[in-house]
Design an enzyme around this catalytic site. Structure first.
Site, PDB file in Angstrom:
ATOM      1  CE  LYS A 286      15.218 -29.520  31.180  1.00 43.93           C
ATOM      2  NZ  LYS A 286      14.461 -29.351  29.924  1.00 43.93           N
TER       3      LYS A 286
ATOM      4  CB  THR B  92      16.886 -32.005  27.952  1.00 48.05           C
ATOM      5  OG1 THR B  92      15.749 -31.244  27.544  1.00 48.05           O
ATOM      6  CG2 THR B  92      17.900 -32.040  26.828  1.00 48.05           C
ATOM      7  CG  ASP B  93      10.658 -33.177  30.645  1.00 49.53           C
ATOM      8  OD1 ASP B  93      10.642 -32.129  31.334  1.00 49.53           O
ATOM      9  OD2 ASP B  93       9.855 -34.117  30.818  1.00 49.53           O
TER      10      ASP B  93
ATOM     11  CD  GLN C  32      51.710 -13.545  42.360  1.00 51.43           C
ATOM     12  OE1 GLN C  32      51.638 -12.959  43.438  1.00 51.43           O
ATOM     13  NE2 GLN C  32      51.601 -12.916  41.193  1.00 51.43           N
TER      14      GLN C  32
ATOM     15  CG  HIS D  38      43.579  -4.023  44.097  1.00 46.03           C
ATOM     16  ND1 HIS D  38      44.738  -4.696  44.381  1.00 46.03           N
ATOM     17  CD2 HIS D  38      43.359  -4.209  42.769  1.00 46.03           C
ATOM     18  CE1 HIS D  38      45.211  -5.260  43.277  1.00 46.03           C
ATOM     19  NE2 HIS D  38      44.380  -4.982  42.286  1.00 46.03           N
TER      20      HIS D  38
END
EC number: 1.7.3.3
Length: 323
Positions: free
Chosen positions: A13, A61-62, A253, A281
């Site tokens: 879920k 899933t409930d 970097q 930018h």
């Protein structure tokens, strides 16, 4: 196996929204509130539900959703999202072992039902922050912040454990002390070298804790929430540098690497960290022509844009550690 095929499945879920308030008395401190979006995904032995009409091994899933609320209710003391995720993972991998299978009416259906062998719990927190009124933290007043604390915890039936925590949407910008020069020159290059530019990013960070088994979790609760605040502070301090002079960044970097390195240096309980830092930018604005210069750029007027943007990411790990 499913016939001549190999079948692997998982279910769960997502976007289970739960908020928990701990109403501590005035003598014990302030109220605490959390708001979490929880996702649970389990690996279970319910392959017949895919290949036939037999749903008897499925944890609905409930039911998984309901469990989130039950476990939140049972947490009578303040817990971090990482601790709550471990609680859920251990619940699902221990409550559904091999054993008798009963139908809804209490009749024995089979000798063995599908066990949950692995549970992955992902939580993203809505950042409710305590307000300050007249210079004092309010006992029960909160406002919504910006960057979000997140975690992903994987618990296996064997007790194997993986805990990742992170930050989403951590926006950082500095107006100077940044440049970019000496990069590849070819027929496609239009960008000039510069030692003066705005650098802005929205940091996404994930770091891994060294606990590899539930038995390794400290008996004294480890303060995951405090470590989240600590990591956020170190990332910010390294990005900006000292408040009066800052620190020069020759590239996103290099700044990313220094931020990751400082986290691992400061916190031995973090085994690896992954940073994703898009280069958002701020483009110089020049309007007009030689004869009619409406706006002549002088490190002052910019067009902010995030489409397109540069993408920079890296993972820094201690030896024998992977994120």
């Amino acid at each position: 196996m499913a016939g001549n095929f190999e079948l692997q499945g998982r279910h769960g879920k997502s976007r289970v929204r739960v908020s928990r308030v701990w109403r501590r008395p005035a003598a014990a401190g302030c109220h605490v509130i959390v708001e979490w979006s929880v996702a649970v995904s389990v690996v279970s032995d319910c392959l017949p539900s895919y290949t036939s009409s037999d749903n008897s091994a499925i944890v609905a899933t409930d039911s998984i959703k309901n469990t989130v609320y039950v476990k939140a209710k049972e947490c009578t003391e303040v817990v971090s999202m990482e601790e709550f995720a471990v609680i859920l993972g251990r619940h699902f991998t221990s409550l559904y072992p091999q054993g008798p299978r009963w139908d809804f009416y209490g009749s024995l259906r089979a000798a063995v039902f599908g066990q949950v062998s692995e549970a992955t719990v992902t939580i993203v927190e809505r950042p409710w922050e305590r307000v300050v009124v007249d210079g004092k933290p309010h006992s029960h007043g909160f406002k919504v912040g910006v960057e979000k604390h997140s975690t992903e915890v994987i618990v296996k039936k064997s007790g194997s454990l993986l805990i990742n925590s992170g930050i989403q949407g951590y926006s950082l910008l500095k107006t100077t002390q940044s440049g970019f020069e000496g990069f590849v020159t070819d027929r496609y290059r239009l960008l000039p070298d510069t030692r003066e530019r705005i650098v802005a990013t929205e940091v996404t960070a994930w770091w891994r804790y060294p606990f590899e088994h539930v038995s390794q979790l400290p008996s004294k609760p480890f303060c995951f929430t405090q470590r989240y605040q600590d990591v956020k502070e170190v990332l910010s301090e390294t990005f900006f540098g000292p408040p009066d002079v800052g620190v020069y960044s020759p590239s996103v970097q290099n700044t990313l690497y220094l931020m990751a390195k400082e986290v691992l240096t400061r916190f031995p309980d973090i085994s690896s960290i992954q940073l994703r830092m898009p280069n958002l930018h701020f483009l110089p604005v020049n309007l007009g022509s030689k004869e009619n210069p409406l706006v002549k750029f002088a490190d002052d007027v910019y067009l902010p844009t995030n489409e397109p943007h540069g993408t920079i990411e890296a993972t820094l790990s201690r030896p024998m550690s992977k994120l």
